[in-house]
Design a protein around this motif. Structure first.
Motif, PDB file in Angstrom:
ATOM      1  N   THR A  36       0.725  -1.158  -0.180  1.00 50.46           N
ATOM      2  CA  THR A  36      -0.016  -0.014   0.075  1.00 50.46           C
ATOM      3  C   THR A  36       1.034   1.118  -0.232  1.00 50.46           C
ATOM      4  N   LEU A  37       1.838   1.209   0.705  1.00 53.88           N
ATOM      5  CA  LEU A  37       2.869   2.352   0.829  1.00 53.88           C
ATOM      6  C   LEU A  37       3.378   2.840  -0.736  1.00 53.88           C
ATOM      7  N   LEU A  38       3.852   1.606  -1.082  1.00 55.51           N
ATOM      8  CA  LEU A  38       4.500   1.644  -2.617  1.00 55.51           C
ATOM      9  C   LEU A  38       3.497   2.139  -3.381  1.00 55.51           C
ATOM     10  N   THR A  39       2.138   1.699  -3.492  1.00 60.22           N
ATOM     11  CA  THR A  39       1.265   1.935  -4.517  1.00 60.22           C
ATOM     12  C   THR A  39       0.842   3.261  -4.018  1.00 60.22           C
ATOM     13  N   LEU A  40       0.804   3.769  -2.971  1.00 61.61           N
ATOM     14  CA  LEU A  40       0.446   5.031  -2.664  1.00 61.61           C
ATOM     15  C   LEU A  40       1.413   6.120  -3.331  1.00 61.61           C
ATOM     16  N   SER A  41       2.799   5.678  -3.229  1.00 65.30           N
ATOM     17  CA  SER A  41       3.552   6.482  -3.605  1.00 65.30           C
ATOM     18  C   SER A  41       3.504   6.938  -5.228  1.00 65.30           C
ATOM     19  N   CYS A  42       2.862   5.632  -5.762  1.00 64.91           N
ATOM     20  CA  CYS A  42       2.769   5.764  -7.260  1.00 64.91           C
ATOM     21  C   CYS A  42       1.743   6.695  -7.622  1.00 64.91           C
ATOM     22  N   VAL A  43       0.503   6.489  -6.697  1.00 59.44           N
ATOM     23  CA  VAL A  43      -0.526   7.246  -6.983  1.00 59.44           C
ATOM     24  C   VAL A  43      -0.252   8.818  -6.759  1.00 59.44           C
ATOM     25  N   MET A 120       4.091   5.747 -19.831  1.00 57.68           N
ATOM     26  CA  MET A 120       4.967   6.780 -20.588  1.00 57.68           C
ATOM     27  C   MET A 120       4.563   8.439 -20.436  1.00 57.68           C
ATOM     28  N   ILE A 121       3.383   8.486 -20.285  1.00 56.41           N
ATOM     29  CA  ILE A 121       2.977  10.027 -20.188  1.00 56.41           C
ATOM     30  C   ILE A 121       2.696  10.667 -18.909  1.00 56.41           C
ATOM     31  N   VAL A 122       2.103   9.578 -18.103  1.00 64.93           N
ATOM     32  CA  VAL A 122       1.805  10.272 -16.656  1.00 64.93           C
ATOM     33  C   VAL A 122       3.097  10.845 -15.899  1.00 64.93           C
ATOM     34  N   PRO A 123       4.205  10.019 -15.806  1.00 69.79           N
ATOM     35  CA  PRO A 123       5.316  10.573 -15.253  1.00 69.79           C
ATOM     36  C   PRO A 123       5.713  12.193 -15.685  1.00 69.79           C
ATOM     37  N   PRO A 124       5.764  12.363 -16.999  1.00 66.76           N
ATOM     38  CA  PRO A 124       6.081  13.850 -17.494  1.00 66.76           C
ATOM     39  C   PRO A 124       4.940  14.613 -17.175  1.00 66.76           C
ATOM     40  N   VAL A 125       3.620  14.288 -17.267  1.00 66.16           N
ATOM     41  CA  VAL A 125       2.506  15.218 -16.911  1.00 66.16           C
ATOM     42  C   VAL A 125       2.723  15.496 -15.420  1.00 66.16           C
ATOM     43  N   ILE A 126       3.043  14.842 -14.679  1.00 65.20           N
ATOM     44  CA  ILE A 126       3.191  15.257 -13.119  1.00 65.20           C
ATOM     45  C   ILE A 126       4.471  16.091 -13.071  1.00 65.20           C
ATOM     46  N   SER A 302       4.415  24.326  -1.016  1.00 65.05           N
ATOM     47  CA  SER A 302       5.052  24.353  -2.456  1.00 65.05           C
ATOM     48  C   SER A 302       6.081  23.469  -2.254  1.00 65.05           C
ATOM     49  N   LEU A 303       7.209  23.491  -1.513  1.00 65.48           N
ATOM     50  CA  LEU A 303       8.214  22.519  -1.491  1.00 65.48           C
ATOM     51  C   LEU A 303       7.666  21.094  -1.380  1.00 65.48           C
ATOM     52  N   CYS A 304       6.848  20.836  -0.413  1.00 69.34           N
ATOM     53  CA  CYS A 304       6.408  19.532  -0.147  1.00 69.34           C
ATOM     54  C   CYS A 304       5.891  18.988  -1.599  1.00 69.34           C
ATOM     55  N   VAL A 305       5.035  19.891  -2.149  1.00 67.22           N
ATOM     56  CA  VAL A 305       4.471  19.219  -3.575  1.00 67.22           C
ATOM     57  C   VAL A 305       5.493  19.008  -4.401  1.00 67.22           C
ATOM     58  N   ALA A 306       6.596  19.794  -4.578  1.00 67.62           N
ATOM     59  CA  ALA A 306       7.736  19.659  -5.649  1.00 67.62           C
ATOM     60  C   ALA A 306       8.512  18.064  -5.066  1.00 67.62           C
ATOM     61  N   LEU A 307       8.865  18.098  -3.758  1.00 66.32           N
ATOM     62  CA  LEU A 307       9.308  16.716  -3.508  1.00 66.32           C
ATOM     63  C   LEU A 307       8.362  15.384  -3.966  1.00 66.32           C
ATOM     64  N   ALA A 308       7.129  15.806  -3.414  1.00 61.57           N
ATOM     65  CA  ALA A 308       6.066  14.635  -3.945  1.00 61.57           C
ATOM     66  C   ALA A 308       6.144  14.224  -5.482  1.00 61.57           C
ATOM     67  N   ILE A 309       6.276  15.525  -6.206  1.00 59.54           N
ATOM     68  CA  ILE A 309       6.480  15.110  -7.586  1.00 59.54           C
ATOM     69  C   ILE A 309       7.789  14.448  -8.088  1.00 59.54           C
ATOM     70  N   ILE A 310       8.875  14.828  -7.352  1.00 56.37           N
ATOM     71  CA  ILE A 310      10.060  13.707  -7.786  1.00 56.37           C
ATOM     72  C   ILE A 310       9.796  12.627  -7.062  1.00 56.37           C
ATOM     73  N   ASN A 311       9.218  12.474  -5.885  1.00 56.29           N
ATOM     74  CA  ASN A 311       8.752  10.877  -5.554  1.00 56.29           C
ATOM     75  C   ASN A 311       8.108  10.018  -6.407  1.00 56.29           C
ATOM     76  N   ALA A 312       7.217  10.898  -6.824  1.00 55.86           N
ATOM     77  CA  ALA A 312       6.316  10.269  -7.969  1.00 55.86           C
ATOM     78  C   ALA A 312       7.068   9.680  -9.251  1.00 55.86           C
ATOM     79  N   GLY A 313       7.921  10.559  -9.360  1.00 58.56           N
ATOM     80  CA  GLY A 313       8.996  10.336 -10.660  1.00 58.56           C
ATOM     81  C   GLY A 313       9.777   9.014 -10.604  1.00 58.56           C
ATOM     82  N   ILE A 314      10.347   8.885  -9.240  1.00 57.83           N
ATOM     83  CA  ILE A 314      11.126   7.859  -9.001  1.00 57.83           C
ATOM     84  C   ILE A 314      10.294   6.422  -8.905  1.00 57.83           C
TER      85      ILE A 314
END
Length: 469
Positions: A36-43, A120-126, A302-314
């Motif tokens: 669930t943790l890993l999946t939430l990180s992807c969501v 392929m598209i979702v990561p760059p969209v985020i 804003s910085l939390c969101v920026a980190l979340a985006i990097i997290n999502a990308g990883i």
């Protein structure tokens, strides 16, 4: 948290074992909490909230929360389909393995192509949204910042995933805190009552108020389905989940429930707390947070969101590389390509597949964002529709008596989903339908001219040995 992160780490870092016939499978080492943790990180619910939802505010205004709520209800039925199929066919191939087994190899190939479009598209969209939330510190070009995030995520996907497990866990906590801060501030500064959530208004040109029609809501459902789309990651992890017959369903449903709350509650708060309809329609969430509090809080969020985006990308790059790895294992390509995509690096990750996902993702950051949203919405809707068809066929033959989690209200739910999703597709913009349809047509030709004539040696969808009946 340490135990959870360790289980996530083992799910990916201890990745590849050999089985007797020389093929490869992923090691079962993750439970429901870790999955669930890993999946939430992807969501990545907070980055979706701050990157995707503002565009919905721009077109749907006060109807945004209603549209997301309807999309979430539809996703419950979709999650039931994923849960049943994921326990019957626990494969890293995800949707394409499930659909191939139940609805035939051509249907499985098409859902693979649609899922490949999505991954392929979702990561760059985020990732493109990073620049907006780094603005309090530095002003960057949105496309360049997005490409940078994709490159960093790709490099992280190639390195020791023990560090990645800790990074994704910490970033997930920060993004949930950011979403919570927005919700609290929005409710504390409410300017309109709960009735505004169904007032169906959006700011038009020259300060006029326009009505949001039912057709606009239906059209917006494709993006609303995309908002919580990542819950399907649990199915991709099914080869790595312990006791998948039970834990796939638990992980899918838990992730959908948590991500819906994290996204929908702040959307309701923002709708009620925006100073004006014009401010709501602008989608400037950072500006709203600053107006409700102060610049320091706005910068923190804003910085939390920026980190979340990097997290999502990883996490997305890690997950999506597994899709290509699974397709190579299942012989979807000419043999030299299969051998390349199946290559494993020193840390046990499919490094070529990781590059094949991450580098094009960086390039897509320079494509028009509306086009990316539109194609993704159509692809997700079409993919869910094919999964619903597979779920409708999931109780035939030997599968009728197989040990698996079974959805309630079958076959009514899959039939209803097919009708609703088919209608949603008809309401999408013609250009996005043509783009997606053209890609599907090329994929069909590849099937007809290459895969089908080689059906004995190509597109051999496999199920892990320990799950075969």
């Amino acid at each position: 948290m340490t135990d959870t992160l360790r289980s996530v780490e083992h799910a990916v870092a201890d990745t590849i074992d050999r089985i007797d016939d020389g093929s490869r499978k992923l090691k079962r080492s993750i439970g429901v909490v870790g999955g669930t943790l890993l999946t939430l990180s992807c969501v990545t619910p907070a980055s979706t909230l701050f990157v995707v939802v503002p565009d919905l505010f721009g077109t749907l205004g006060t109807a945004t929360a209603l549209t997301i709520a309807i999309g979430s209800l539809i996703c419950i039925a979709v999650a039931f389909c994923y849960s049943e199929l994921g326990t019957l066919i626990p494969s890293a191939g995800g949707e394409y393995a499930m659909v191939s087994t139940m609805a035939g190899r051509l249907a499985g190939w098409l859902v693979f192509v649609l899922s490949l479009l999505v991954v392929m598209i979702v990561p760059p969209v985020i990732a493109i949204g990073t620049a907006d939330y780094l603005a309090p510190l530095v002003h960057l070009n949105a496309s360049m910042a997005g490409a940078g995030v994709m490159i960093l995520a790709t490099l992280a996907g190639l390195l020791d995933l023990r560090a990645n497990a800790w990074i994704t866990g910490i970033f997930l906590v920060l993004e949930v805190i950011a979403a919570g801060v927005v919700a609290v501030l929005g409710f504390a500064h409410s300017h309109r009552g709960a009735g505004s959530l169904v007032s169906m208004q959006v700011a038009g040109e020259h300060g006029h108020t326009d009505a949001v029609t039912a057709m606009l809501v239906v059209s917006g459902l494709a993006i609303a389905l995309f908002v919580t789309q990542g819950f399907s990651t649990a199915v991709y992890l099914s080869e790595e989940l312990e006791n998948p017959r039970r834990n796939v369903a638990r992980t899918v449903l838990a992730t959908l429930a948590i991500s819906t709350v994290i996204i929908l509650v702040p959307v309701v708060a923002i709708t009620m707390g925006a100073d004006s309809l014009q401010q709501l329609t602008s989608g400037d969430l950072g500006g709203m947070v600053t107006a409700w509090s102060n610049s320091a809080v706005g910068t923190f969020v804003s910085l939390c969101v920026a980190l979340a985006i990097i997290n999502a990308g990883i996490v997305m790059v890690i997950q999506n590389s597994r899709v290509l790895f699974a397709s190579a294992r299942d012989k979807a390509w000419p043999e030299p390509v299969n051998n390349v995509f199946a290559k494993l690096g020193r840390f046990g990750s499919p490094w070529v597949s990781t590059l094949a996902v991450g580098v094009p993702g960086a390039i897509l950051c320079f494509v028009n964002l509306d086009t990316l949203y539109g194609v993704t919405g159509v692809s997700v809707t079409g993919m869910y529709l094919l999964v619903a068809v597979a779920a409708l066929l999931s109780r035939r033959g030997a599968h009728r008596h197989a040990k698996a989690w079974r959805m309630p209200l079958w076959p009514a739910l899959p039939i209803l989903l097919i009708v609703v999703l088919g209608y949603v597709l008809t309401q999408q913009e013609t250009g996005y339908l043509l783009w997606t349809g053209g890609i599907v047509l090329v994929a069909t030709l590849y099937w007809a001219l290459y895969l089908r004539p080689r059906r004995d040696t190509r597109w051999l969808v496999s199920i892990p040995e320990d799950m075969r009946e």
